[in-house]
Design an enzyme around this catalytic site. Structure first.
Site, PDB file in Angstrom:
ATOM      1  N   ASP A  41      -1.132   0.708   1.751  1.00 11.56           N
ATOM      2  CA  ASP A  41       0.298   0.928   1.997  1.00 11.56           C
ATOM      3  C   ASP A  41       0.495   1.634   3.336  1.00 11.56           C
ATOM      4  OD1 ASP A  41      -0.636   3.498   1.161  1.00 11.56           O
ATOM      5  OD2 ASP A  41       0.016   3.086  -0.878  1.00 11.56           O
TER       6      ASP A  41
ATOM      7  N   GLU B 170       6.077   2.066  -8.070  1.00 11.67           N
ATOM      8  CA  GLU B 170       6.562   3.058  -9.025  1.00 11.67           C
ATOM      9  C   GLU B 170       6.827   2.398 -10.381  1.00 11.67           C
ATOM     10  OE1 GLU B 170       6.555   6.123  -8.412  1.00 11.67           O
ATOM     11  OE2 GLU B 170       6.697   6.378  -6.241  1.00 11.67           O
TER      12      GLU B 170
ATOM     13  N   HIS C 297       1.772   5.219 -11.264  1.00 16.98           N
ATOM     14  CA  HIS C 297       1.946   4.286 -10.146  1.00 16.98           C
ATOM     15  C   HIS C 297       0.623   4.065  -9.413  1.00 16.98           C
ATOM     16  CE1 HIS C 297       2.584   7.975  -7.548  1.00 16.98           C
ATOM     17  NE2 HIS C 297       1.848   7.237  -6.740  1.00 16.98           N
TER      18      HIS C 297
ATOM     19  N   ASP D 140       2.759   9.436 -12.903  1.00 17.91           N
ATOM     20  CA  ASP D 140       3.641   8.515 -13.632  1.00 17.91           C
ATOM     21  C   ASP D 140       3.021   7.130 -13.783  1.00 17.91           C
ATOM     22  OD1 ASP D 140       3.771   7.649 -11.025  1.00 17.91           O
ATOM     23  OD2 ASP D 140       5.946   7.839 -10.825  1.00 17.91           O
TER      24      ASP D 140
END
Length: 261
Positions: A67, A143, A138, A136
């Site tokens: 990313d 996400e 991800h 979470d």
């Protein structure tokens, strides 16, 4: 999915670096997918040590980025391209030409995302993709509720993520970009081998949801259950919520030595 429980982050880094080294011995020009953040640093340190000792030759290896921030020049010290140059390319002695990454400064970001997906395919695909995981669930910047079939695309950072990342920008949240380019989950799943490293008690819930929960977009990393060769390497703290922890320890301890991860 194989789950390997190790004693600590250093042991996890050495295990994964060993798998990378073995891959490079069989395929010297392998394309390694790399991630940023503190979690993968023990992997890069262990691999650099192997290179320095002459145990593995990385002169033909290639590196692909997971990313990138949108709008940061490539030479900005906190662009992920710069981070990976400092943490991966330079320690391994790799030429910058061995690096593949999306153009975070492109005027047409959508076209840049599509171009990066094409570039990965034209390079023969990622041989081993190293991943971290968020609390979470991800992976990359996918996400919760990201499409499990998503391709490389632009994502808007949550305010909490910008607050968390402000420490890399002198504590000034206004310097943190609002957007990133990330490989999509569908793109990530095209790598031949996925290796997720998680350490610390704070990752325990996410690891349990990834490994033992249902495949669901609310936990993007659970998509690894769909992959034919996915390995999850966790320390004891990150494994603390796994119901099948003893089974994972037993299967790893008794697998054939030649099998690797």
């Amino acid at each position: 999915m194989e789950v390997v429980i190790v004693s600590d982050a250093k042991a996890g880094g050495e295990l994964i670096a060993g798998a990378m080294a073995e891959l490079l011995r069989h395929k010297p020009d392998a394309l390694l997918g790399v991630a940023t953040g503190s979690t993968p640093l023990p992997v890069y340190e262990a691999l650099a040590a192997q290179v320095a000792s002459g145990a593995v030759d990385v002169s033909r290896a290639r590196v692909a980025q997971l990313d990138e921030y949108v709008g940061l020049p490539a030479e900005h010290p906190e662009s992920y391209r710069s981070v990976l140059r400092r943490e991966v390319l330079e320690p391994l002695g790799l030429d910058p030409a061995a690096f593949l990454g999306p153009d975070g400064t492109a005027e047409d970001v959508r076209a840049a995302c599509e171009a990066y997906d094409r570039a990965l395919a034209e390079a023969g695909g990622v041989d081993l993709q190293l991943l971290g995981i968020g609390t979470d669930g991800h992976i990359g910047f996918n996400e919760p509720c990201s499409s499990l079939a998503s391709r490389t695309r632009i994502k808007t950072l949550t305010e909490q993520t910008r607050v968390d990342n402000a420490r890399f920008f002198g504590g000034d949240i206004e310097q943190v970009p609002h957007h990133v380019i990330t490989q999509g989950i569908g793109t990530i799943l095209e790598a031949r081998h996925l290796v997720l490293l998680a350490t610390g008690e704070g990752k325990a819930d996410a690891v349990a949801a990834t490994v033992e929960g249902p495949v669901a977009a609310v936990c993007p990393a659970s998509a690894l259950q769909l992959h034919p060769h996915a390995t999850v390497v966790v320390d004891e703290a990150a494994a603390s919520k796994l119901k099948l922890a003893d089974y994972f320890r037993h299967t790893y301890a008794n697998k054939p030595s030649w099998q690797g991860i």
